[in-house]
Design a protein around this motif. Structure first.
Motif, PDB file in Angstrom:
ATOM      1  N   UNK A  87       9.694   5.164  11.571  1.00  0.00           N
ATOM      2  CA  UNK A  87       8.298   5.082  11.273  1.00  0.00           C
ATOM      3  C   UNK A  87       8.194   5.061   9.744  1.00  0.00           C
ATOM      4  N   UNK A  88       8.953   5.985   8.917  1.00  0.00           N
ATOM      5  CA  UNK A  88       8.652   5.938   7.659  1.00  0.00           C
ATOM      6  C   UNK A  88       9.201   4.752   7.021  1.00  0.00           C
ATOM      7  N   UNK A  89      10.357   4.441   7.389  1.00  0.00           N
ATOM      8  CA  UNK A  89      11.369   3.375   6.547  1.00  0.00           C
ATOM      9  C   UNK A  89      10.944   1.968   6.933  1.00  0.00           C
ATOM     10  N   UNK A  90      10.389   1.657   8.184  1.00  0.00           N
ATOM     11  CA  UNK A  90      10.338   0.329   8.661  1.00  0.00           C
ATOM     12  C   UNK A  90       8.994  -0.230   9.060  1.00  0.00           C
ATOM     13  N   UNK A 125       1.101  -1.324   0.056  1.00  0.00           N
ATOM     14  CA  UNK A 125      -0.070   0.065  -0.091  1.00  0.00           C
ATOM     15  C   UNK A 125       0.938   1.267  -0.084  1.00  0.00           C
ATOM     16  N   UNK A 126       0.688   2.071   1.027  1.00  0.00           N
ATOM     17  CA  UNK A 126       1.369   3.247   1.202  1.00  0.00           C
ATOM     18  C   UNK A 126       2.495   3.047   2.231  1.00  0.00           C
ATOM     19  N   UNK A 127       2.395   2.114   3.114  1.00  0.00           N
ATOM     20  CA  UNK A 127       3.323   1.937   4.072  1.00  0.00           C
ATOM     21  C   UNK A 127       4.544   0.997   4.006  1.00  0.00           C
ATOM     22  N   UNK A 128       5.506   1.096   4.714  1.00  0.00           N
ATOM     23  CA  UNK A 128       6.718   0.223   4.525  1.00  0.00           C
ATOM     24  C   UNK A 128       6.224  -1.024   4.998  1.00  0.00           C
TER      25      UNK A 128
END
Length: 458
Positions: free
Chosen positions: A316-319, A274-277
């Motif tokens: 939170x953004x990358x993992x 989706x839009x998450x890592x």
């Protein structure tokens, strides 16, 4: 370039836990391939390798997908470099794909790749500069050990049909695919189709007669190590800066892995759902549907260190998760460190009966451990939601950040292996037999000499 395993300045702060670990490995490990003659790995019309010994005086180019001939052993001399040669076209589902740098060891074939700490065997990018994930294809071992599939599956990432049997699995638990020891696999990965990729090291139905020891997989496009069933054991593994999962288990894998390091990197790419890592330190499934197929996926993991990013916003953004146990898989994981993720451990529809999660140190910026049910043996774990992972872990020194922190500079200046617990750390134990994580306090790191932690240029 020197590969510093500790920094003198940090040792001065933490004399109680630091030894003098600075080493200079053999060869120029940060400049790509050594200056040696290059030769294409000889193969026949089907891609079967026609030479059984590869010497270190040559850089070997792997054209397309090359296969060790079934029934034969490919011996690779210590200190040898192998890289991508000519890309070859393959038809897959009506489409043409160009692939190179893929070495496959099919059932009944073996690989004898035994490097040394001074002269590791290196699979890497052919580029001198601007090296990136996907420059090299990957290494694939296929065996005849049990999986939980009713018929032998085709290994993922390889176009079909290809003319060589690339199925795996059987009933030979002690099957022997050879030896990989003191080996580095760098910049690997190829996405044949979504969820059908070549990893750094792909292991399908590999048996316990195989030796996997002191292997580093770095800067890969997909997973570092993926185990599809099998019974193979392993020790002293390093996964560095991979796009997706560092360790991935599926289809009934039941082996034991001891002493392993998983390090994420804010400058590497990361997979998304989706839009998450969707980039995890570990992901484990019994199969894609979460069935009760037997044997159950149940790796036994001892003394692992999973480290995400020592910055909550970047993490939170990358993992995704430090550990993601799901889809009816079971587990035995003890004496390990999991930290630097928003959520340290996620239990999702696991098989609790027979599972153990004990004596681990777990950190998460938001949640340390989430999900039910928890394993039947769930004891002795320490947890925290500290603002920074290292302020809780106290690895190396309370004032030093021993793993990746931010992505602001575009390249990461990394202090590689100050990863041993200090006496104040919750991972210290008694410092000798009950410490948590991959590195014993006060003892020289087992990574010294053969690994590569210097950042590449992004």
């Amino acid at each position: 370039m020197k590969n510093f395993l500790t920094l003198a300045s940090v040792c001065a702060i933490a004399l109680a836990s630091c030894n003098k670990d600075t080493v200079t490995p053999t060869g120029d490990f940060n400049a790509g391939l050594p200056s040696k003659p290059q030769k294409h790995l000889p193969v026949d019309v089907d891609g079967l390798i026609t030479q059984n010994f590869l010497s270190k005086d040559t850089v070997w180019l792997i054209d397309g997908i090359s296969f060790v001939r079934p029934g034969q052993t490919l011996e690779i001399q210590e200190g040898t470099y192998l890289t991508t040669g000519t890309l070859k076209p393959y038809t897959n589902g009506g489409a043409t794909v160009n692939i190179g740098g893929v070495l496959v060891v099919p059932k009944t074939a073996k690989i004898d790749a035994e490097g040394t700490a001074a002269e590791p065997i290196v699979f890497t990018s052919p580029k001198a500069t601007g090296r990136a994930a996907g420059d090299f294809g990957g290494l694939v071992l296929l065996g005849q050990a049990p999986t939980n599939r009713t018929t032998p599956p085709v290994i993922e990432g390889i176009p079909q049909p290809i003319g060589v049997d690339v199925t795996y699995g059987g009933n030979i638990s002690a099957d022997d695919s050879g030896i990989l020891k003191y080996v580095r696999i760098e910049f690997a990965g190829f996405n044949l189709t979504p969820d059908n990729e070549i990893n750094g090291l792909t292991l399908g139905g590999v048996g316990s007669g195989t030796v996997l020891s002191h292997i580093q997989v770095s800067w890969g496009r997909d997973d570092a190590f993926e185990f599809f069933g099998g019974t193979v054991n392993a020790d002293h593994l390093v996964a560095l800066s991979t796009d997706d999962d560092d360790f991935d288990f599926d289809f009934g894998y039941t082996g034991t892995i001891e002493y392993a390091l998983s390090l994420k990197d804010p400058n590497s790419t990361n997979s998304t759902s989706g839009s998450s890592s969707d980039s995890n330190g570990l992901e484990s499934d019994n199969d894609g549907t979460g069935s009760a197929a037997s044997p159950k996926t149940q790796p036994t993991l001892k003394n692992f260190t999973f480290l995400g990013i020592n910055n909550s916003t970047t993490a939170a953004t990358k993992l995704k998760f430090g550990n993601r146990w799901r889809r009816a898989s079971a587990m035995t994981i003890t004496r390990s460190i999991i930290a630097g993720y928003g959520t340290g451990v996620s239990f999702e529809s696991i098989t609790a009966a027979g599972s153990t999660f004990s004596d681990n140190v777990v950190h998460g910026y938001t949640t340390a451990i989430t999900g039910t049910p928890t394993p039947a043996n769930y004891t002795g774990n320490s947890t925290s939601t500290a603002a920074t992972a290292n302020s809780y872990l106290l690895l190396g020194s309370p004032t030093a950040n021993p793993f990746y922190q931010t992505a602001a500079s575009g390249t990461t200046s990394y202090n590689p292996l100050i990863l041993r617990p200090t006496a104040s750390s919750p991972a210290y134990g008694n410092g000798t037999t009950t410490y948590k994580g991959a590195f014993q306090p006060g003892v020289a790191a087992w990574t010294q000499g053969w690994t590569q932690f210097s950042p590449k240029t992004y």
